[in-house]
Design a protein around this motif. Structure first.
Motif, PDB file in Angstrom:
ATOM      1  N   UNK A  63       0.826  -1.201   0.000  1.00 19.19           N
ATOM      2  CA  UNK A  63       0.000   0.000   0.000  1.00 19.19           C
ATOM      3  C   UNK A  63       0.865   1.258   0.000  1.00 19.19           C
ATOM      4  N   UNK A  64       0.437   2.255  -0.752  1.00 11.35           N
ATOM      5  CA  UNK A  64       1.088   3.563  -0.707  1.00 11.35           C
ATOM      6  C   UNK A  64       0.387   4.425   0.338  1.00 11.35           C
ATOM      7  N   UNK A  65       1.168   5.010   1.217  1.00 15.20           N
ATOM      8  CA  UNK A  65       0.653   5.933   2.217  1.00 15.20           C
ATOM      9  C   UNK A  65       1.377   7.255   2.047  1.00 15.20           C
ATOM     10  N   UNK A  66       0.630   8.334   1.916  1.00 13.21           N
ATOM     11  CA  UNK A  66       1.201   9.656   1.665  1.00 13.21           C
ATOM     12  C   UNK A  66       1.170  10.482   2.946  1.00 13.21           C
ATOM     13  N   UNK A  67       2.304  11.070   3.243  1.00 16.75           N
ATOM     14  CA  UNK A  67       2.446  11.817   4.496  1.00 16.75           C
ATOM     15  C   UNK A  67       2.666  13.299   4.229  1.00 16.75           C
ATOM     16  N   UNK A  68       1.945  14.135   4.979  1.00 16.88           N
ATOM     17  CA  UNK A  68       2.169  15.577   4.983  1.00 16.88           C
ATOM     18  C   UNK A  68       2.588  15.944   6.401  1.00 16.88           C
ATOM     19  N   UNK A  69       3.887  16.039   6.650  1.00 18.79           N
ATOM     20  CA  UNK A  69       4.344  16.370   7.995  1.00 18.79           C
ATOM     21  C   UNK A  69       3.840  17.737   8.426  1.00 18.79           C
ATOM     22  N   UNK A  70       3.765  17.945   9.721  1.00 22.83           N
ATOM     23  CA  UNK A  70       3.267  19.205  10.259  1.00 22.83           C
ATOM     24  C   UNK A  70       4.115  20.378   9.798  1.00 22.83           C
ATOM     25  N   UNK A  71       3.449  21.505   9.532  1.00 25.23           N
ATOM     26  CA  UNK A  71       4.158  22.748   9.211  1.00 25.23           C
ATOM     27  C   UNK A  71       4.641  23.467  10.462  1.00 25.23           C
ATOM     28  N   UNK A  72       4.240  22.952  11.621  1.00 26.39           N
ATOM     29  CA  UNK A  72       4.601  23.576  12.887  1.00 26.39           C
ATOM     30  C   UNK A  72       5.990  23.119  13.308  1.00 26.39           C
ATOM     31  N   UNK A  73       6.959  23.990  13.246  1.00 28.79           N
ATOM     32  CA  UNK A  73       8.343  23.632  13.568  1.00 28.79           C
ATOM     33  C   UNK A  73       8.554  23.412  15.062  1.00 28.79           C
ATOM     34  N   UNK A 125      -5.574   3.280  -7.194  1.00 26.63           N
ATOM     35  CA  UNK A 125      -4.561   3.686  -8.167  1.00 26.63           C
ATOM     36  C   UNK A 125      -3.137   3.576  -7.646  1.00 26.63           C
ATOM     37  N   UNK A 126      -2.907   3.999  -6.399  1.00 29.67           N
ATOM     38  CA  UNK A 126      -1.554   4.023  -5.845  1.00 29.67           C
ATOM     39  C   UNK A 126      -1.198   2.764  -5.078  1.00 29.67           C
ATOM     40  N   UNK A 127      -2.114   1.805  -4.975  1.00 26.40           N
ATOM     41  CA  UNK A 127      -1.853   0.590  -4.182  1.00 26.40           C
ATOM     42  C   UNK A 127      -2.178  -0.661  -4.990  1.00 26.40           C
ATOM     43  N   UNK A 128      -1.559  -0.758  -6.158  1.00 26.23           N
ATOM     44  CA  UNK A 128      -1.784  -1.911  -7.036  1.00 26.23           C
ATOM     45  C   UNK A 128      -0.520  -2.763  -7.112  1.00 26.23           C
ATOM     46  N   UNK A 129      -0.062  -3.190  -5.953  1.00 24.74           N
ATOM     47  CA  UNK A 129       1.129  -4.028  -5.897  1.00 24.74           C
ATOM     48  C   UNK A 129       0.933  -5.131  -4.872  1.00 24.74           C
ATOM     49  N   UNK A 130       1.622  -6.243  -5.098  1.00 23.76           N
ATOM     50  CA  UNK A 130       1.542  -7.389  -4.194  1.00 23.76           C
ATOM     51  C   UNK A 130       2.887  -8.106  -4.213  1.00 23.76           C
ATOM     52  N   UNK A 131       3.212  -8.745  -3.127  1.00 26.36           N
ATOM     53  CA  UNK A 131       4.516  -9.411  -3.033  1.00 26.36           C
ATOM     54  C   UNK A 131       4.610 -10.620  -3.961  1.00 26.36           C
ATOM     55  N   UNK A 132       3.482 -11.260  -4.280  1.00 28.30           N
ATOM     56  CA  UNK A 132       3.527 -12.457  -5.134  1.00 28.30           C
ATOM     57  C   UNK A 132       2.490 -12.450  -6.250  1.00 28.30           C
ATOM     58  N   UNK A 133       1.345 -11.814  -6.058  1.00 26.56           N
ATOM     59  CA  UNK A 133       0.256 -11.887  -7.027  1.00 26.56           C
ATOM     60  C   UNK A 133       0.399 -10.843  -8.129  1.00 26.56           C
ATOM     61  N   UNK A 134       0.043 -11.237  -9.340  1.00 27.13           N
ATOM     62  CA  UNK A 134       0.023 -10.311 -10.461  1.00 27.13           C
ATOM     63  C   UNK A 134      -1.242  -9.470 -10.423  1.00 27.13           C
ATOM     64  N   UNK A 135      -1.123  -8.219 -10.840  1.00 24.79           N
ATOM     65  CA  UNK A 135      -2.278  -7.329 -10.909  1.00 24.79           C
ATOM     66  C   UNK A 135      -3.332  -7.871 -11.853  1.00 24.79           C
ATOM     67  N   UNK A 139      -6.857 -13.675  -8.459  1.00 28.07           N
ATOM     68  CA  UNK A 139      -6.571 -13.768  -7.028  1.00 28.07           C
ATOM     69  C   UNK A 139      -6.274 -12.408  -6.416  1.00 28.07           C
ATOM     70  N   UNK A 140      -5.631 -11.538  -7.194  1.00 24.86           N
ATOM     71  CA  UNK A 140      -5.308 -10.208  -6.676  1.00 24.86           C
ATOM     72  C   UNK A 140      -6.573  -9.463  -6.270  1.00 24.86           C
ATOM     73  N   UNK A 141      -7.654  -9.635  -7.034  1.00 26.82           N
ATOM     74  CA  UNK A 141      -8.879  -8.864  -6.830  1.00 26.82           C
ATOM     75  C   UNK A 141      -9.894  -9.592  -5.944  1.00 26.82           C
ATOM     76  N   UNK A 142      -9.468 -10.664  -5.315  1.00 29.34           N
ATOM     77  CA  UNK A 142     -10.357 -11.420  -4.431  1.00 29.34           C
ATOM     78  C   UNK A 142     -10.350 -10.798  -3.033  1.00 29.34           C
ATOM     79  N   UNK A 143     -10.940  -9.629  -2.928  1.00 28.82           N
ATOM     80  CA  UNK A 143     -11.029  -8.951  -1.630  1.00 28.82           C
ATOM     81  C   UNK A 143     -12.232  -8.027  -1.615  1.00 28.82           C
ATOM     82  N   UNK A 238     -11.087   1.511 -13.107  1.00 27.31           N
ATOM     83  CA  UNK A 238      -9.752   2.044 -12.816  1.00 27.31           C
ATOM     84  C   UNK A 238      -9.600   3.468 -13.326  1.00 27.31           C
ATOM     85  N   UNK A 239      -8.632   4.177 -12.788  1.00 30.63           N
ATOM     86  CA  UNK A 239      -8.366   5.547 -13.226  1.00 30.63           C
ATOM     87  C   UNK A 239      -7.502   5.491 -14.479  1.00 30.63           C
ATOM     88  N   UNK A 240      -8.144   5.564 -15.631  1.00 34.15           N
ATOM     89  CA  UNK A 240      -7.447   5.412 -16.898  1.00 34.15           C
ATOM     90  C   UNK A 240      -7.370   6.743 -17.645  1.00 34.15           C
TER      91      UNK A 240
END
Length: 404
Positions: A63-73, A125-135, A139-143, A238-240
């Motif tokens: 999974x892709x996780x996007x982080x926006x760190x705090x602007x508060x120094x 869109x950003x989380x289409x990866x697996x350690x063993x299964x092909x996109x 089986x990849x879409x069995x969830x 999908x986002x095409x």
């Protein structure tokens, strides 16, 4: 349960599914080259820092996780306030950064000193990866959103807490982002201790009172659920490049077809007076972000069985093997002890007020049920309404800030 206008647009264009053994949309209309780079560009151009993190679930999804760190120094490790925000069905982390910085909950929280993490569920869109299964594999879409609750959320929560050195975090979920939260906290109640406050935007669990276009659509989704026996589970919407072309050319301001685009969202999520016509095409540019056919069928099961919130129904015989009984058991919502605030609108077709009322009676630790009455917000208004900050976000941030 974010169902975007593309559901109908694709039907109008000759609905093409991406599936194992069937015609693949990705081969004709490829997805955006790198969604993570697109996210970084948007966030940095808005004036905020950006980090990309990858989290691997117990069952192998990356999974892709996007982080926006705090602007508060002035924020240090000891007083860091961490929040995880989860999108709805067919949405992605982009939903939270496309609105302007004075209307985006992600930017508003960063300005308030929060360490903001934006999750992306499996199959988006950003989380289409697996350690063993092909996109391209069935089986990849069995969830469904059940697996997102059992595997995606705990993986992200544990990763974020370990990375930040914190013991608890705040959680904000929209639509499906709330559904998977109920799954995790009810079936793995030890995770309740890791949540400071859950802010549920347009919460979805019980769906028997859903109205609008999705109601009749649920009959077809449930009826054709057996299609996976012949094709395997597969991706929908999908986002095409095709979808981005449609939104950019038909949904932008000044085009007469924009009103058609907006009307489709109305008959799906509820009618609204809060539409930002000038930026509507931008809001839907990154959507739909893809989902499994099984996710839609799982929601359809709830629509067709009012008053029930249960795991996936595999049929009587298979249910006996999976659950040890003829029908799936109810999710034990009484085990959810994390403090919860429910935010709902009066014109929400998908998180219908009557269904939210049922949910509120089931949850044992409701801090507040905040129904927006100043205007009749629809489902999508919780992300994109012109005055969403006034109606929802100011209250949400005030409640979060009040918790030490």
């Amino acid at each position: 349960m974010t169902i975007h206008l593309y559901f109908v647009l694709l039907l109008c264009c000759g609905f093409i599914v991406q599936t194992n053994g069937l015609f693949r949309t990705s081969e004709l209309f490829p997805s955006i080259a790198d969604p993570n780079l697109s996210m970084e560009r948007i966030v940095r151009n808005t004036g905020y820092p950006f980090e990309l993190h990858h989290v691997t679930t117990k069952d192998g999804y990356i999974l892709s996780v996007h982080r926006i760190p705090s602007n508060n120094t002035n924020v240090n490790v000891q007083n860091r306030r961490v929040v995880l925000i989860m999108h709805g069905l067919l949405g992605s982390s982009a939903d939270w950064v496309v609105p302007s910085r004075d209307r985006s909950i992600a930017y508003l929280l960063a300005d308030n000193g929060y360490d903001v993490w934006l999750g992306n569920s499996r199959g988006t869109t950003a989380s289409k990866n697996h350690t063993t299964l092909s996109l391209q594999s069935a089986q990849f879409w069995d969830f469904s959103w059940h697996e997102m609750g059992m595997y995606d959320l705990p993986a992200m929560i544990d990763y974020i807490l370990a990375h930040t050195g914190q013991k608890q975090l705040f959680y904000i979920g929209f639509s499906q982002g709330t559904t998977q939260f109920w799954v995790l906290m009810s079936l793995r109640p030890e995770y309740n201790e890791k949540i400071k406050l859950m802010s549920a935007l347009a919460p979805v669990a019980y769906t028997g009172h859903i109205i609008g276009l999705l109601k009749p659509a649920s009959f077809f989704a449930n009826f054709f659920k057996g299609i996976y026996r012949y094709t395997g589970f597969f991706e929908l919407l999908p986002n095409t490049a095709l979808m981005r072309f449609l939104t950019q050319n038909f949904c932008r301001e000044g085009m007469p077809t924009q009103y058609f685009c907006e009307f489709i969202t109305f008959i799906i999520g509820g009618f609204s007076t809060e539409v930002d016509h000038a930026h509507f095409a931008e809001y839907v540019e990154f959507a739909p972000a893809g989902c499994s056919y099984k996710q839609l069928v799982h929601y359809a099961m709830g629509i067709q069985n009012p008053g029930h919130f249960r795991p996936y129904d595999y049929g009587t015989l298979n249910n006996i093997m999976v659950y040890g009984q003829f029908t799936p058991p109810e999710y034990p919502l009484d085990r959810i002890t994390a403090p919860v605030i429910l935010y709902n609108g009066l014109n929400d077709f998908l998180a219908h007020p009557d269904d939210v009322d049922i949910l509120s009676r089931k949850l044992p630790n409701i801090v507040e049920k905040y129904t927006v009455t100043l205007t009749r917000l629809n489902h999508f208004d919780f992300m994109f309404a012109v005055d969403v900050r006034q109606y929802v976000y100011d209250h949400l941030i005030e409640k979060m800030n009040s918790i030490p």
